[in-house]
Design an enzyme around this catalytic site. Structure first.
Site, short mmCIF file in Angstrom:
data_model
loop_
_atom_site.label_atom_id
_atom_site.label_comp_id
_atom_site.label_asym_id
_atom_site.label_seq_id
_atom_site.Cartn_x
_atom_site.Cartn_y
_atom_site.Cartn_z
N ARG A 49 9.61 -20.57 -32.85
CA ARG A 49 9.46 -19.79 -31.62
C ARG A 49 7.98 -19.72 -31.26
O ARG A 49 7.13 -20.18 -32.01
CB ARG A 49 10.10 -18.39 -31.74
CG ARG A 49 10.07 -17.69 -33.06
CD ARG A 49 8.74 -17.20 -33.50
NE ARG A 49 8.03 -16.46 -32.49
CZ ARG A 49 6.72 -16.36 -32.44
NH1 ARG A 49 5.95 -16.99 -33.34
NH2 ARG A 49 6.11 -15.67 -31.51
N GLY A 50 7.72 -19.13 -30.09
CA GLY A 50 6.36 -19.16 -29.57
C GLY A 50 6.27 -20.38 -28.65
O GLY A 50 6.67 -21.48 -29.05
N ALA A 51 5.76 -20.16 -27.44
CA ALA A 51 5.82 -21.21 -26.42
C ALA A 51 5.27 -22.57 -26.88
O ALA A 51 5.96 -23.59 -26.78
CB ALA A 51 5.14 -20.72 -25.14
N ARG A 88 16.44 -22.09 -24.40
CA ARG A 88 15.70 -20.88 -24.05
C ARG A 88 15.08 -21.10 -22.66
O ARG A 88 14.37 -22.08 -22.46
CB ARG A 88 14.59 -20.58 -25.07
CG ARG A 88 15.12 -20.12 -26.41
CD ARG A 88 14.05 -19.45 -27.24
NE ARG A 88 13.86 -18.06 -26.91
CZ ARG A 88 12.87 -17.31 -27.41
NH1 ARG A 88 11.99 -17.83 -28.24
NH2 ARG A 88 12.76 -16.04 -27.07
N GLN A 194 8.37 -9.58 -34.12
CA GLN A 194 7.42 -10.68 -34.37
C GLN A 194 6.05 -10.15 -34.80
O GLN A 194 5.34 -10.80 -35.56
CB GLN A 194 7.27 -11.54 -33.11
CG GLN A 194 8.48 -12.38 -32.76
CD GLN A 194 9.40 -11.67 -31.78
OE1 GLN A 194 9.45 -10.45 -31.75
NE2 GLN A 194 10.14 -12.42 -31.01
N ASP A 235 4.41 -16.97 -22.18
CA ASP A 235 5.46 -17.99 -22.16
C ASP A 235 5.49 -18.77 -20.86
O ASP A 235 5.99 -19.90 -20.82
CB ASP A 235 6.81 -17.35 -22.43
CG ASP A 235 6.90 -16.93 -23.88
OD1 ASP A 235 6.34 -15.87 -24.23
OD2 ASP A 235 7.46 -17.70 -24.69
N ASN A 245 5.65 -12.69 -20.75
CA ASN A 245 5.43 -12.68 -22.21
C ASN A 245 6.41 -11.70 -22.82
O ASN A 245 7.18 -11.03 -22.12
CB ASN A 245 3.98 -12.30 -22.53
CG ASN A 245 3.65 -12.55 -24.00
OD1 ASN A 245 3.93 -13.64 -24.52
ND2 ASN A 245 3.10 -11.58 -24.70
N LYS A 246 6.39 -11.62 -24.13
CA LYS A 246 7.34 -10.80 -24.88
C LYS A 246 7.52 -9.42 -24.28
O LYS A 246 6.55 -8.78 -23.86
CB LYS A 246 6.82 -10.70 -26.33
CG LYS A 246 7.68 -9.90 -27.28
CD LYS A 246 9.12 -10.35 -27.31
CE LYS A 246 9.29 -11.84 -27.55
NZ LYS A 246 10.68 -12.30 -27.25
O1 MRU Z 1 10.59 -14.82 -28.36
P1 MRU Z 1 9.36 -15.47 -28.93
O2 MRU Z 1 9.02 -15.01 -30.30
O3 MRU Z 1 9.40 -16.98 -28.82
O4 MRU Z 1 8.22 -14.95 -27.96
C1 MRU Z 1 6.93 -15.43 -28.14
C2 MRU Z 1 5.93 -14.79 -27.26
O5 MRU Z 1 6.23 -13.99 -26.42
C3 MRU Z 1 4.53 -15.26 -27.43
O6 MRU Z 1 3.64 -14.24 -27.09
C4 MRU Z 1 4.29 -16.47 -26.52
O7 MRU Z 1 5.24 -17.45 -26.72
C5 MRU Z 1 2.94 -17.05 -26.72
S1 MRU Z 1 2.84 -17.88 -28.24
C6 MRU Z 1 1.33 -18.61 -28.40
#
Ligand code: MRU
Length: 354
Positions: A49-51, A88, A194, A235, A245-246
């Site tokens: 996970r994470g963009a 996703r 996270q 994201d 973002n999250k």
């Molecule tokens: O749902 P996730 O854990 O994939 O969400 C991730 C985030 O929101 C991060 O802040 C984002 O992807 C940036 S990662 C460098």
């Protein structure tokens, strides 16, 4: 502790190897993803996970899938790409990497060998570029803070969300390598934690002074003067600077503005989607009620009959963002102009996936 890796191509090139992040911090286990279904499941379940990491995984995944297609690669690879993108919706790096691999396949649609050689080089380039990009973002981030600062983080935007360094945490990790001392305060980041499971784990192991807080404690910490800056990843960034973002990021930004604290968003150019004019155009992923009601608890904290709303991301209005820190430099409001100045090569919506 041995150095962990987030995502890589297996040595036999038959699989993508990922660290299963759903098991952290209790267990360090790697998975081999050999099929498109396994790749889809791993992205959808946030094992990777994470963009940026999702983009790199998709790049390697497309190469692995291509190598397993018996006949004409291109039509089936297109279908596989569409399927992966459906895992996703919000992180644009996923479709960005898939489209980049498809473009590469189209441009090298001669012999099978030629196409696979080009695809191998392309997915490795996506991964290598991510390292260089995160490093450049982190260098730019260091110009915004000083040793001794208290930094509030939300979600995880570290090496676990990328290949190395990460975006939002890269500045802290690079600063630490250079002897800077930061005080990191990590929002736990309900509901998937996270911040607790990944960010506090990463920063603590890097030797950074790290304090884990409940999301709801951040405002009080700001009032007490402990936070000099907020650092988040993202994201998808719309052309006007609205940031997806999250979930919870928007609350941090609103709080930061009230307290006069800078709110910085860190992202590679691949996360900016010039085809989205504003945050209203960004699709927000909604996830299951079980994540709120029971996941990570010894027993459910709400009855099954209770309605839940679980958006995985929110949109932070561009006006709340002090700066967007990219590998090419730092953009400031108004972002419609400043982002285009940094990325003139991606001006038009038709170039959005480049
Ligand atoms: O749902 P996730 O854990 O994939 O969400 C991730 C985030 O929101 C991060 O802040 C984002 O992807 C940036 S990662 C460098």
């Amino acid at each position: 502790m041995e150095k962990l890796f987030t995502v890589r191509l297996a040595a036999d090139e038959n699989a993508v190897e990922i660290l299963d992040q759903t098991l952290l911090p209790n267990r360090v286990e790697y998975l081999r993803l050999e099929t498109r279904e396994q790749l889809w499941e791993a992205i959808s379940e946030l094992r990777v996970r994470g963009a940026p990491a999702i983009g790199v995984c998709a790049g390697f995944g497309m190469y692995v899938i291509a190598g397993k297609i018996a006949g004409d690669i291109l039509p089936e690879l297109r279908m596989a790409g569409e399927y992966l993108v459906s895992s996703r919706p919000t992180a644009v790096n996923l479709s960005w990497a898939v489209n980049r691999m498809l473009r590469c396949a189209e441009e090298n649609n001669g012999s099978r060998e030629r196409m696979l050689t080009a695809l191998r080089a392309e997915c490795n380039a996506i991964s290598d570029e991510d390292i260089a990009t995160c490093r450049a973002i982190s260098e730019n981030g260091l110009t915004l803070v000083k040793s001794g600062d208290g930094i509030l983080t939300h979600c995880n935007a570290g090496a676990l969300a990328a290949v190395e360094y990460g975006t939002g945490l890269g500045t802290l990790l690079l600063g630490k390598e250079r002897g800077w001392e930061f005080h990191a305060y990590c929002d736990e980041t309900r509901p998937l934690l996270q911040g607790a499971r990944l960010t506090s784990f990463e920063l603590d192991h890097a030797g950074i002074d790290t304090t884990l807080i409940c999301d709801s404690a951040a405002s009080m910490l700001m009032k007490q003067g402990k936070i000099q800056a907020c650092f988040v990843g993202c994201d998808r960034v719309a052309a006007n600077g609205d940031v997806a973002n999250k979930i919870g990021t928007r609350s941090v930004a609103v709080n930061a503005m009230y307290h006069g604290i800078p709110f910085y968003v860190f992202c590679p150019g691949s996360t900016i989607d010039f085809s989205c004019a504003s945050g209203d155009d960004i699709v927000i992923e909604e996830r299951g009620a079980d994540e709120i009601r029971e996941k990570f608890f010894a027993q459910p904290v709400a009855e099954k009959s209770v309605k839940c709303w679980n958006p995985a991301f929110d949109i932070t209005d561009a006006k709340l963002v002090t700066a967007i820190v990219t590998e090419r430099g730092i953009a400031r409001y108004p972002y419609t102009e400043s982002l285009r100045e940094l990325y003139p090569d991606r001006k038009s919506p038709s170039e959005a996936t480049r």
